[in-house]
Design a protein around this motif. Structure first.
Motif, PDB file in Angstrom:
ATOM      1  N   LYS A 274     -13.979  20.799  -6.462  1.00  0.00           N
ATOM      2  CA  LYS A 274     -13.152  21.977  -6.214  1.00  0.00           C
ATOM      3  C   LYS A 274     -11.737  21.738  -6.721  1.00  0.00           C
ATOM      4  N   LEU A 275     -11.228  20.525  -6.514  1.00  0.00           N
ATOM      5  CA  LEU A 275      -9.856  20.198  -6.892  1.00  0.00           C
ATOM      6  C   LEU A 275      -9.620  20.368  -8.387  1.00  0.00           C
ATOM      7  N   TYR A 276     -10.619  19.996  -9.191  1.00  0.00           N
ATOM      8  CA  TYR A 276     -10.451  20.026 -10.647  1.00  0.00           C
ATOM      9  C   TYR A 276     -11.099  21.241 -11.301  1.00  0.00           C
TER      10      TYR A 276
ATOM     11  N   ASN B 161       0.823  -1.208   0.000  1.00  0.00           N
ATOM     12  CA  ASN B 161       0.000   0.000   0.000  1.00  0.00           C
ATOM     13  C   ASN B 161       0.858   1.258   0.000  1.00  0.00           C
ATOM     14  N   SER B 162       2.006   1.202   0.659  1.00  0.00           N
ATOM     15  CA  SER B 162       2.906   2.359   0.663  1.00  0.00           C
ATOM     16  C   SER B 162       3.392   2.672  -0.742  1.00  0.00           C
ATOM     17  N   ILE B 163       3.816   1.642  -1.486  1.00  0.00           N
ATOM     18  CA  ILE B 163       4.255   1.855  -2.867  1.00  0.00           C
ATOM     19  C   ILE B 163       3.082   2.354  -3.708  1.00  0.00           C
ATOM     20  N   ALA B 164       1.905   1.748  -3.509  1.00  0.00           N
ATOM     21  CA  ALA B 164       0.714   2.151  -4.261  1.00  0.00           C
ATOM     22  C   ALA B 164       0.352   3.599  -3.972  1.00  0.00           C
ATOM     23  N   ARG B 165       0.403   3.974  -2.712  1.00  0.00           N
ATOM     24  CA  ARG B 165       0.035   5.334  -2.321  1.00  0.00           C
ATOM     25  C   ARG B 165       0.928   6.365  -2.995  1.00  0.00           C
ATOM     26  N   GLN B 166       2.234   6.070  -3.087  1.00  0.00           N
ATOM     27  CA  GLN B 166       3.185   7.039  -3.610  1.00  0.00           C
ATOM     28  C   GLN B 166       3.250   7.073  -5.128  1.00  0.00           C
ATOM     29  N   THR B 167       2.677   6.065  -5.796  1.00  0.00           N
ATOM     30  CA  THR B 167       2.790   5.996  -7.258  1.00  0.00           C
ATOM     31  C   THR B 167       1.450   6.081  -7.986  1.00  0.00           C
ATOM     32  N   THR B 168       0.339   5.846  -7.290  1.00  0.00           N
ATOM     33  CA  THR B 168      -0.983   5.908  -7.920  1.00  0.00           C
ATOM     34  C   THR B 168      -1.425   7.361  -8.058  1.00  0.00           C
ATOM     35  N   VAL B 169      -1.961   7.706  -9.223  1.00  0.00           N
ATOM     36  CA  VAL B 169      -2.419   9.070  -9.463  1.00  0.00           C
ATOM     37  C   VAL B 169      -3.903   9.079  -9.820  1.00  0.00           C
ATOM     38  N   LEU B 170      -4.511  10.237  -9.646  1.00  0.00           N
ATOM     39  CA  LEU B 170      -5.901  10.489 -10.027  1.00  0.00           C
ATOM     40  C   LEU B 170      -5.892  11.341 -11.287  1.00  0.00           C
ATOM     41  N   ILE B 171      -6.620  10.894 -12.311  1.00  0.00           N
ATOM     42  CA  ILE B 171      -6.629  11.566 -13.614  1.00  0.00           C
ATOM     43  C   ILE B 171      -8.053  12.010 -13.950  1.00  0.00           C
ATOM     44  N   ALA B 172      -8.214  13.250 -14.376  1.00  0.00           N
ATOM     45  CA  ALA B 172      -9.544  13.720 -14.787  1.00  0.00           C
ATOM     46  C   ALA B 172      -9.419  14.955 -15.666  1.00  0.00           C
TER      47      ALA B 172
ATOM     48  N   LYS C  75      -0.750  17.530  -5.033  1.00  0.00           N
ATOM     49  CA  LYS C  75      -0.527  18.483  -6.108  1.00  0.00           C
ATOM     50  C   LYS C  75      -1.201  18.012  -7.392  1.00  0.00           C
ATOM     51  N   VAL C  76      -1.873  18.936  -8.075  1.00  0.00           N
ATOM     52  CA  VAL C  76      -2.500  18.629  -9.352  1.00  0.00           C
ATOM     53  C   VAL C  76      -1.648  19.217 -10.472  1.00  0.00           C
ATOM     54  N   HIS C  77      -1.173  18.356 -11.351  1.00  0.00           N
ATOM     55  CA  HIS C  77      -0.316  18.768 -12.454  1.00  0.00           C
ATOM     56  C   HIS C  77      -1.176  18.935 -13.703  1.00  0.00           C
ATOM     57  N   ILE C  78      -1.178  20.143 -14.241  1.00  0.00           N
ATOM     58  CA  ILE C  78      -2.004  20.441 -15.398  1.00  0.00           C
ATOM     59  C   ILE C  78      -1.322  19.919 -16.655  1.00  0.00           C
ATOM     60  N   VAL C  79      -2.052  19.145 -17.432  1.00  0.00           N
ATOM     61  CA  VAL C  79      -1.526  18.597 -18.683  1.00  0.00           C
ATOM     62  C   VAL C  79      -2.343  19.176 -19.829  1.00  0.00           C
ATOM     63  N   LYS C  80      -1.682  19.980 -20.646  1.00  0.00           N
ATOM     64  CA  LYS C  80      -2.380  20.653 -21.746  1.00  0.00           C
ATOM     65  C   LYS C  80      -2.095  19.961 -23.075  1.00  0.00           C
ATOM     66  N   ASP C  81      -2.885  20.319 -24.076  1.00  0.00           N
ATOM     67  CA  ASP C  81      -2.716  19.789 -25.431  1.00  0.00           C
ATOM     68  C   ASP C  81      -2.716  18.267 -25.440  1.00  0.00           C
ATOM     69  N   VAL C  82      -3.725  17.686 -24.775  1.00  0.00           N
ATOM     70  CA  VAL C  82      -3.816  16.235 -24.641  1.00  0.00           C
ATOM     71  C   VAL C  82      -4.252  15.562 -25.941  1.00  0.00           C
TER      72      VAL C  82
ATOM     73  N   TYR D  16      -6.096  18.372 -18.856  1.00  0.00           N
ATOM     74  CA  TYR D  16      -6.438  17.452 -17.775  1.00  0.00           C
ATOM     75  C   TYR D  16      -5.621  17.788 -16.533  1.00  0.00           C
ATOM     76  N   GLY D  17      -5.989  17.174 -15.415  1.00  0.00           N
ATOM     77  CA  GLY D  17      -5.219  17.298 -14.184  1.00  0.00           C
ATOM     78  C   GLY D  17      -4.804  15.922 -13.689  1.00  0.00           C
ATOM     79  N   ILE D  18      -3.546  15.789 -13.270  1.00  0.00           N
ATOM     80  CA  ILE D  18      -3.048  14.546 -12.689  1.00  0.00           C
ATOM     81  C   ILE D  18      -2.662  14.843 -11.249  1.00  0.00           C
ATOM     82  N   ARG D  19      -3.377  14.243 -10.308  1.00  0.00           N
ATOM     83  CA  ARG D  19      -3.136  14.487  -8.892  1.00  0.00           C
ATOM     84  C   ARG D  19      -2.187  13.430  -8.347  1.00  0.00           C
ATOM     85  N   THR D  20      -1.037  13.871  -7.808  1.00  0.00           N
ATOM     86  CA  THR D  20      -0.064  12.977  -7.198  1.00  0.00           C
ATOM     87  C   THR D  20      -0.325  12.881  -5.694  1.00  0.00           C
TER      88      THR D  20
END
Length: 421
Positions: A397-399, A39-50, A127-134, A119-123
């Motif tokens: 709110k996040l996105y 779960n520790s590895i999963a927590r640090q590497t899994t991201v939320l995408i929307a 932090k939400v990283h904005i990804v443009k020109d998808v 899109y936004g990728i939440r780590t």
């Protein structure tokens, strides 16, 4: 070059010794991890995408919130896992159906950027990283070969008239075409953990696998009322585990899905990593079993469902397996696709350092009960862990981020980031 100046017998010993040491260096030590460590590895590497919730997209979502035929296709948060890094660029493995074609080519949703989708990728640090020109401009069904750009799709998702490749978004059926895999990239100067890749060939029937992702409770039925939930702002990452019940050879006609398992995954976890018991990613989760009730419709996996029972992976029929079990992609197949199109990415095989794993540990109560579970139908309270340290209080709110509030991570890049929670 030293062996050219020593005796022949010494050459042989040094050569053999070199092979031996090389094999040791290229074969990571295999050690089964605890659920908490995985779960520790999963927590640090899994991201939320929307997709970004622009005013236009939010309006469309609210107007169709009670429309069961349209709800799942308006806004679809999904999951992914960080699998590679080059410089300040991170590569996220996910599924193609997290990127709906109407989001990529409907310019009215993206008026703030002149019609360019973002899109936004939440780590895990919030932090939400904005990804443009998808938009990769390949349409759906896909045209041409993929290129290593911001988004690489090996499959696509749109609404088709049944039995055809004709897109009809008002009355069509939500379907996937091609292999349901994708890579999306973001840039950051932050140091994020990269998940190690494992070997799906070493995962056997009845081995336990672990799936990490971000469930969308709006796509689930309320267990108290049996009705579909309405607006649920709070989201919490989940680690689910179950036993492998079937394996088949990956094939495009099955969208690439080839590992089948019992689990307590949910809609929204699509694209999340499937870990083996050693903490390495062996697959990408993407399809729930056909027996799971969903709100807002479901994706078609292709083929007619079969009501025959499947026992312990004895049948290799895709439709029988898909009816009863959830399924994931095979990372070996994913790597073969990269080679086919000459994409040069380097993956890690070794686990993160012990101190990195220790830093992400969350205590899991009732762990002894959960670890001993082995029945086919799992009790969610025993075979799933919703991490209290990995929570989004309000995903809406996040996105909902405005362009003027974006903080640029890299002056020349196509991605930006903003800290919102």
């Amino acid at each position: 070059m030293l062996y050219f100046f020593i005796k022949k017998t010494q050459k042989l010993s040094i050569f053999i010794g070199g092979i031996f040491l090389s094999c040791l260096a290229s074969t990571p030590t295999v050690a089964e991890l605890s659920i908490e460590e995985i779960n520790s590895i999963a927590r640090q590497t899994t991201v939320l995408i929307a997709p970004a919730l622009t005013p236009e997209l939010r309006q469309d979502l609210e107007e169709n919130r009670n429309n069961p035929l349209q709800k799942s296709g308006i806004w679809n948060p999904g999951s992914g896992v960080i699998i590679a890094k080059t410089g300040n660029k991170y590569y996220v493995l996910t599924v193609a159906h997290n990127f709906i074609q109407r989001h990529l080519d409907s310019k009215q949703y993206w008026q703030q950027l002149g019609g360019i989708p973002y899109y936004g990728i939440r780590t895990y640090d919030g932090k939400v990283h904005i990804v443009k020109d998808v938009n990769d401009h390949r349409g759906c069904p896909l045209k041409g070969n993929p290129k290593l750009t911001v988004l690489v799709r090996f499959g696509c998702r749109d609404r088709f008239i049944a039995g055809t490749d004709i897109v009809e978004r008002s009355i069509g059926t939500d379907q996937i075409r091609g292999v349901d895999l994708a890579i999306v990239t973001f840039k950051s100067t932050n140091n994020y953990t990269v998940a190690p890749l494992g070997d799906p060939k070493q995962v056997n029937i009845n081995d336990r696998v672990y799936i990490s992702g971000w469930p969308d409770p709006e796509r689930e039925q309320d267990p108290q009322t049996g009705r579909c939930r309405n607006r649920v702002a709070r989201r919490q990452r989940r680690l689910a585990w179950g036993l492998v019940r079937g394996k088949i050879n990956p094939a495009p006609e099955h969208l690439g899905y080839s590992i089948f398992y019992t689990d307590e995954t949910a809609a929204g976890m699509s694209g999340g990593p499937v870990f083996d018991s050693n903490g390495r990613v062996v697959g990408s989760h993407g399809l729930g079993s056909q027996s799971k009730p969903l709100c807002g419709g479901s994706l078609e996996a292709g083929g007619e469902s079969d009501s025959d029972n499947v026992s312990s992976g004895e049948s290799l029929d895709f439709n029988k397996l898909q009816k009863r079990y959830s399924s994931g992609q095979n990372v070996n197949y994913f790597e073969s696709l990269l080679k086919e199109f000459d994409f040069d990415l380097t993956f890690r095989r070794e686990l993160p350092r012990p101190e990195v794993i220790k830093a992400g540990i969350t205590y899991i109560k009732n762990l002894e009960v959960a670890s001993s579970s082995g029945q086919v139908e799992f009790d969610a309270s025993e075979d799933v862990f919703n991490d209290p340290n990995d929570v989004v209080d309000d995903i809406y709110k996040l996105y909902t981020f405005e362009l003027e509030n974006m903080i640029r991570d890299e002056p020349s890049g196509g991605a930006e980031s903003i800290l919102l929670d």
